[in-house]
Each structure stands twice: as structure tokens, then as C-alpha cells.
Design an enzyme around this catalytic site. Structure first.
Site, PDB file in Angstrom:
ATOM      1  N   ALA A  34       2.492  -3.157   0.975  1.00 32.36           N
ATOM      2  CA  ALA A  34       3.691  -2.249   0.788  1.00 32.36           C
ATOM      3  C   ALA A  34       3.440  -1.702  -0.581  1.00 32.36           C
ATOM      4  O   ALA A  34       2.881  -2.129  -1.359  1.00 32.36           O
ATOM      5  CB  ALA A  34       4.921  -3.063   0.983  1.00 32.36           C
ATOM      6  N   GLY A  89       1.698  -6.271   3.501  1.00 33.59           N
ATOM      7  CA  GLY A  89       2.075  -5.346   4.569  1.00 33.59           C
ATOM      8  C   GLY A  89       0.913  -4.966   5.664  1.00 33.59           C
ATOM      9  O   GLY A  89       1.060  -4.836   6.594  1.00 33.59           O
ATOM     10  N   GLU A 138      -0.233  -7.456   7.597  1.00 33.12           N
ATOM     11  CA  GLU A 138       0.670  -7.760   8.638  1.00 33.12           C
ATOM     12  C   GLU A 138       0.660  -6.621   9.936  1.00 33.12           C
ATOM     13  O   GLU A 138       1.099  -7.124  11.017  1.00 33.12           O
ATOM     14  CB  GLU A 138       2.170  -7.937   7.939  1.00 33.12           C
ATOM     15  CG  GLU A 138       2.357  -8.951   7.238  1.00 33.12           C
ATOM     16  CD  GLU A 138       3.845  -8.961   6.358  1.00 33.12           C
ATOM     17  OE1 GLU A 138       4.133 -10.117   6.421  1.00 33.12           O
ATOM     18  OE2 GLU A 138       3.917  -8.093   5.768  1.00 33.12           O
ATOM     19  N   GLU A 160       1.703 -11.683  -1.752  1.00 32.49           N
ATOM     20  CA  GLU A 160       3.188 -11.514  -2.140  1.00 32.49           C
ATOM     21  C   GLU A 160       3.813 -12.721  -2.988  1.00 32.49           C
ATOM     22  O   GLU A 160       4.387 -12.220  -3.880  1.00 32.49           O
ATOM     23  CB  GLU A 160       4.139 -11.491  -0.753  1.00 32.49           C
ATOM     24  CG  GLU A 160       3.948 -10.106  -0.080  1.00 32.49           C
ATOM     25  CD  GLU A 160       2.746 -10.200   1.260  1.00 32.49           C
ATOM     26  OE1 GLU A 160       1.983 -10.984   0.908  1.00 32.49           O
ATOM     27  OE2 GLU A 160       3.151  -9.465   2.120  1.00 32.49           O
TER      28      GLU A 160
HETATM   29  N1  CO8 Z   1       1.208  -0.504  -3.924  1.00 35.03           N
HETATM   30  C1  CO8 Z   1       1.241   0.642  -4.731  1.00 35.03           C
HETATM   31  N2  CO8 Z   1       0.094   0.918  -5.405  1.00 35.03           N
HETATM   32  C2  CO8 Z   1      -0.942   0.292  -5.070  1.00 35.03           C
HETATM   33  C3  CO8 Z   1      -0.929  -0.666  -4.164  1.00 35.03           C
HETATM   34  C4  CO8 Z   1       0.100  -1.264  -3.742  1.00 35.03           C
HETATM   35  N3  CO8 Z   1       0.222  -2.174  -2.844  1.00 35.03           N
HETATM   36  N4  CO8 Z   1      -2.222  -1.131  -4.335  1.00 35.03           N
HETATM   37  C5  CO8 Z   1      -3.005  -0.272  -4.834  1.00 35.03           C
HETATM   38  N5  CO8 Z   1      -2.291   0.574  -5.298  1.00 35.03           N
HETATM   39  C6  CO8 Z   1      -2.790   1.457  -6.195  1.00 35.03           C
HETATM   40  C7  CO8 Z   1      -2.903   1.210  -7.712  1.00 35.03           C
HETATM   41  O1  CO8 Z   1      -1.833   1.090  -8.385  1.00 35.03           O
HETATM   42  C8  CO8 Z   1      -3.764   2.185  -8.115  1.00 35.03           C
HETATM   43  O2  CO8 Z   1      -2.933   3.284  -8.441  1.00 35.03           O
HETATM   44  P1  CO8 Z   1      -3.146   4.176  -9.875  1.00 35.03           P
HETATM   45  O3  CO8 Z   1      -4.408   4.904  -9.623  1.00 35.03           O
HETATM   46  O4  CO8 Z   1      -2.048   5.312  -9.765  1.00 35.03           O
HETATM   47  O5  CO8 Z   1      -2.998   3.504 -11.063  1.00 35.03           O
HETATM   48  C9  CO8 Z   1      -4.372   2.778  -6.961  1.00 35.03           C
HETATM   49  O6  CO8 Z   1      -3.733   2.279  -5.883  1.00 35.03           O
HETATM   50  C10 CO8 Z   1      -6.068   2.126  -6.996  1.00 35.03           C
HETATM   51  O7  CO8 Z   1      -5.684   0.696  -7.099  1.00 35.03           O
HETATM   52  P2  CO8 Z   1      -6.567  -0.361  -8.137  1.00 35.03           P
HETATM   53  O8  CO8 Z   1      -6.631   0.595  -9.485  1.00 35.03           O
HETATM   54  O9  CO8 Z   1      -5.430  -1.187  -8.680  1.00 35.03           O
HETATM   55  O10 CO8 Z   1      -7.844  -0.466  -7.505  1.00 35.03           O
HETATM   56  P3  CO8 Z   1      -8.778  -2.085  -7.738  1.00 35.03           P
HETATM   57  O11 CO8 Z   1      -9.943  -1.680  -6.974  1.00 35.03           O
HETATM   58  O12 CO8 Z   1      -8.812  -2.057  -9.288  1.00 35.03           O
HETATM   59  O13 CO8 Z   1      -7.815  -3.150  -7.103  1.00 35.03           O
HETATM   60  C11 CO8 Z   1      -6.387  -4.201  -5.326  1.00 35.03           C
HETATM   61  C12 CO8 Z   1      -7.470  -3.062  -5.765  1.00 35.03           C
HETATM   62  C13 CO8 Z   1      -6.872  -5.625  -5.792  1.00 35.03           C
HETATM   63  C14 CO8 Z   1      -6.085  -4.154  -3.979  1.00 35.03           C
HETATM   64  C15 CO8 Z   1      -5.168  -3.920  -6.420  1.00 35.03           C
HETATM   65  O14 CO8 Z   1      -4.723  -2.496  -6.274  1.00 35.03           O
HETATM   66  C16 CO8 Z   1      -4.259  -4.692  -5.908  1.00 35.03           C
HETATM   67  O15 CO8 Z   1      -3.807  -6.025  -6.249  1.00 35.03           O
HETATM   68  N6  CO8 Z   1      -3.061  -3.991  -5.248  1.00 35.03           N
HETATM   69  C17 CO8 Z   1      -1.769  -4.830  -4.704  1.00 35.03           C
HETATM   70  C18 CO8 Z   1      -1.787  -5.591  -3.684  1.00 35.03           C
HETATM   71  C19 CO8 Z   1      -0.865  -6.172  -3.275  1.00 35.03           C
HETATM   72  O16 CO8 Z   1      -0.418  -7.106  -3.961  1.00 35.03           O
HETATM   73  N7  CO8 Z   1      -0.303  -6.064  -1.938  1.00 35.03           N
HETATM   74  C20 CO8 Z   1       0.791  -6.670  -1.575  1.00 35.03           C
HETATM   75  C21 CO8 Z   1       1.749  -5.892  -1.645  1.00 35.03           C
HETATM   76  S1  CO8 Z   1       3.436  -6.529  -1.345  1.00 35.03           S
HETATM   77  C22 CO8 Z   1       3.712  -6.319   0.274  1.00 35.03           C
HETATM   78  O17 CO8 Z   1       2.690  -5.820   0.989  1.00 35.03           O
HETATM   79  C23 CO8 Z   1       5.002  -6.761   0.880  1.00 35.03           C
HETATM   80  C24 CO8 Z   1       5.058  -6.554   2.292  1.00 35.03           C
HETATM   81  C25 CO8 Z   1       6.496  -6.450   3.023  1.00 35.03           C
HETATM   82  C26 CO8 Z   1       6.335  -5.852   4.242  1.00 35.03           C
HETATM   83  C27 CO8 Z   1       8.030  -5.620   4.738  1.00 35.03           C
HETATM   84  C28 CO8 Z   1       8.524  -4.677   3.738  1.00 35.03           C
HETATM   85  C29 CO8 Z   1       7.883  -3.244   3.661  1.00 35.03           C
END
Ligand code: CO8
Length: 259
Positions: free
Chosen positions: A65, A110, A113, A133
Site C-alpha cells: 500500500a 498489500g 496480498e 507491515e
Molecule cells: N509506499 C509508498 N512509496 C513507496 C512504497 C510504498 N509501499 N514502496 C516504494 N515506494 C517509493 C519510495 O518511496 C521511492 O519513492 P521516491 O523515489 O519518491 O523517494 C520509490 O518508490 C522507490 O523506492 P526506493 O527508493 O525505496 O527503492 P529501493 O530499491 O531502495 O527499496 C523497497 C525498495 C525495499 C521495496 C522499499 O521501497 C520499501 O521498503 N518499500 C516499502 C515496502 C513496504 O513496507 N510495504 C508495505 C506497505 S504497508 C501495506 O502494504 C499495508 C497493506 C494494507 C492493505 C489494506 C489497506 C490498503
């Protein structure tokens, strides 16, 4: 229909749903979730579509998400987002056509999921899967605690859910989270091969089998067996059952009509 966050195409009876927010690793906000639901409805109503592939790009299936809007959410907006997500996911899980998640790169939160709502999960060798999460101070809200646990069992699920551990493709294969691991450049071809094989299965039997399989998860064994019995017997009212068995006996390929 117009979509802004996904690309949608249909070729040879196969629907391709491509998540398309590459700068955000396909993270899902409300618009993405709404568009996924709309495209699933389109897949359901289009009789030309026999199988569905969900795919991202090489770096990400869906990285979860979108954390930005979630960071400001309160209890009410969290409920609204979960409601939207659940509706989309139930439509996907209940789609009476076979669905394949073709996962390259990150399938997190998500995103995993969504993949868990599909019938098949193919992973490219670079796939990273997880429900992190808990490391953000929340828990999965899109069915992860339930669907992952039912699929792989409590032990492997606990590692991913409680410790927030992300796993690579081979490990995902070993716990039964994905059905196959393929080279990154083969992912689309392998997904298409599988979709083609599924697309020629008689449609009514496919729907009946999927319904029996998935409904059975929500009830006890006895009720599940009754659902199967009913579905089994109903299929003897289809032309495809007659054709399938006749073709077997005549040693020829069946010509299914989907009815
Ligand atoms: N949300 C928002 N932005 C994101 C997300 C995310 N989940 N994942 C990546 N991005 C963005 C980064 O912020 C970045 O944006 P910007 O260039 O503007 O700073 C861009 O994508 C590229 O990402 P990274 O620079 O971080 O890329 P890396 O290769 O260094 O890292 C990762 C990749 C490991 C995937 C890292 O981006 C990361 O940890 N992302 C978050 C992953 C995460 O925690 N996901 C779970 C989110 S919570 C969730 O999913 C709850 C679901 C609930 C479902 C029901 C309600 C909707």
C-alpha cells in the site's frame, strides 16, 4: 475503459493487467485499488477472457500500500481503505476465471496480498516477498494474516507476519507460497504458457472447481463436501461434460463450448 495506474490488454483470450506506477514501485493508493477492482469487473463480464495475468515490471510487482496516505490515516480512513481493498480482493478471489500473479521484484504488504488472491503465483528469480507491515507499527489489513497462513501454514507465516521477514523466490517456492520460479526474462512467457493451458479448460467446470475449492476454505469439511457434490452433479447438465467424455472415448481432442 480508461485506467491511469494500470495497463490493460487482451490477447488470445488472456487478459494482462499491468500495474503501472513505476516511480512508486507500483504502491497502491485508493485510485490503484479502485482501478484494479474495475478491471476485474471488466474481466468478469468479457466472455472473450478465459484467464487473467497480473504483473508489474521487473523491479516490482507491487511494493505494498502507498505508505504516504497511510501515514496520515485515522481510524475512519483506515476503515474506508480496508473496505475498498477487501471489496477489490474478494472480487479478484471470486473471479470465476483462473488468475495468475506473475511476480518480478517486490511483492510486499498489500502487493503480496493481491497475489494471494490469485490462483497461481509464478515468481521470477529476483522476487522478494513479504508482509513487513509489523515493522511499520501495523499489521496486514488486506487478508495477509488469513490467506498466507491458510496457504503456507502457521510456522512459515509466523516468520513473515510476526518478524516481518521478507523472503526470496526459492524460499517462497519451498514453503508453497509460489508455484514456480523462473528466470526474470522468462516470466511473461511462462505466465502466458500457463494462462494458455488454463484458457482451454471448459469454463463451467473451471468456475465450479474454483467455487468449490475456495468456498470449502470458509466452512467445515462436511459443508465443503456438499458444495463439491452439488457442483460435480450440476456439471452433468453441461454440453462440455458430454463433449469432454465423448472426445475421450473417440480418442480425439474435445471441442468445448463453455456451456
Ligand atoms: N509506499 C509508498 N512509496 C513507496 C512504497 C510504498 N509501499 N514502496 C516504494 N515506494 C517509493 C519510495 O518511496 C521511492 O519513492 P521516491 O523515489 O519518491 O523517494 C520509490 O518508490 C522507490 O523506492 P526506493 O527508493 O525505496 O527503492 P529501493 O530499491 O531502495 O527499496 C523497497 C525498495 C525495499 C521495496 C522499499 O521501497 C520499501 O521498503 N518499500 C516499502 C515496502 C513496504 O513496507 N510495504 C508495505 C506497505 S504497508 C501495506 O502494504 C499495508 C497493506 C494494507 C492493505 C489494506 C489497506 C490498503
Amino acid at each position: 475503459m480508461e485506467y491511469k495506474t494500470i495497463l490493460f490488454s487482451v490477447k488470445d483470450g488472456i487478459a494482462w493487467i499491468r500495474f503501472n506506477r513505476p516511480k512508486k514501485l507500483n504502491a497502491m493508493n485508493a485510485q490503484v485499488i479502485t482501478e484494479i477492482e474495475r478491471v476485474i469487473v471488466e474481466c468478469e463480464s468479457n466472455d472473450e477472457i478465459k484467464a487473467v495475468i497480473m504483473i508489474g515490471n521487473e523491479k516490482a510487482f507491487i511494493a505494498g500500500a502507498d505508505i504516504k496516505p497511510l501515514s496520515d490515516a485515522d481510524v475512519n480512513s483506515a476503515f474506508r481503505l480496508v473496505e475498498l481493498t477487501t471489496r477489490m480482493q474478494e472480487r479478484l478471489a471470486d473471479l470465476p476465471k483462473p488468475t495468475i500473479a506473475a511476480i518480478s521484484g517486490f511483492a510486499l504488504g498489500g502487493g503480496l496480498e493481491v497475489a494471494l488472491c490469485c490462483d497461481f503465483r509464478l515468481a521470477a528469480e529476483n522476487a522478494v516477498l513479504g508482509l513487513p507491515e509489523i515493522t511499520l507499527g501495523i499489521i496486514p489489513g488486506g487478508g495477509g494474516t488469513q490467506r498466507l497462513t491458510r496457504l503456507v501454514g502457521l510456522g512459515p507465516a509466523a516468520e513473515m507476519l510476526l518478524a516481518g521477514v521478507t523472503i526470496k523466490a526459492e524460499k517462497a517456492l519451498s514453503i508453497g507460497l509460489v508455484t514456480e520460479v523462473v528466470p526474470v526474462d522468462q516470466l511473461e512467457i511462462k505466465a502466458e504458457d500457463l494462462a494458455m493451458r488454463l484458457a482451454v479448460i471448459p469454463a463451467v467446470a473451471m468456475k465450479a472447481c474454483k467455487t468449490a475449492m475456495r468456498s470449502g476454505l470458509n466452512c467445515g469439511l462436511k459443508e465443503g463436501l456438499r458444495i463439491e457434490e452439488m457442483a460435480f452433479c450440476m456439471l452433468f447438465g453441461t454440453l462440455d461434460q458430454k463433449e469432454g467424455m465423448k472426445a475421450f472415448l473417440e480418442k480425439r481432442k474435445p471441442k468445448f463450448l463453455g456451456k
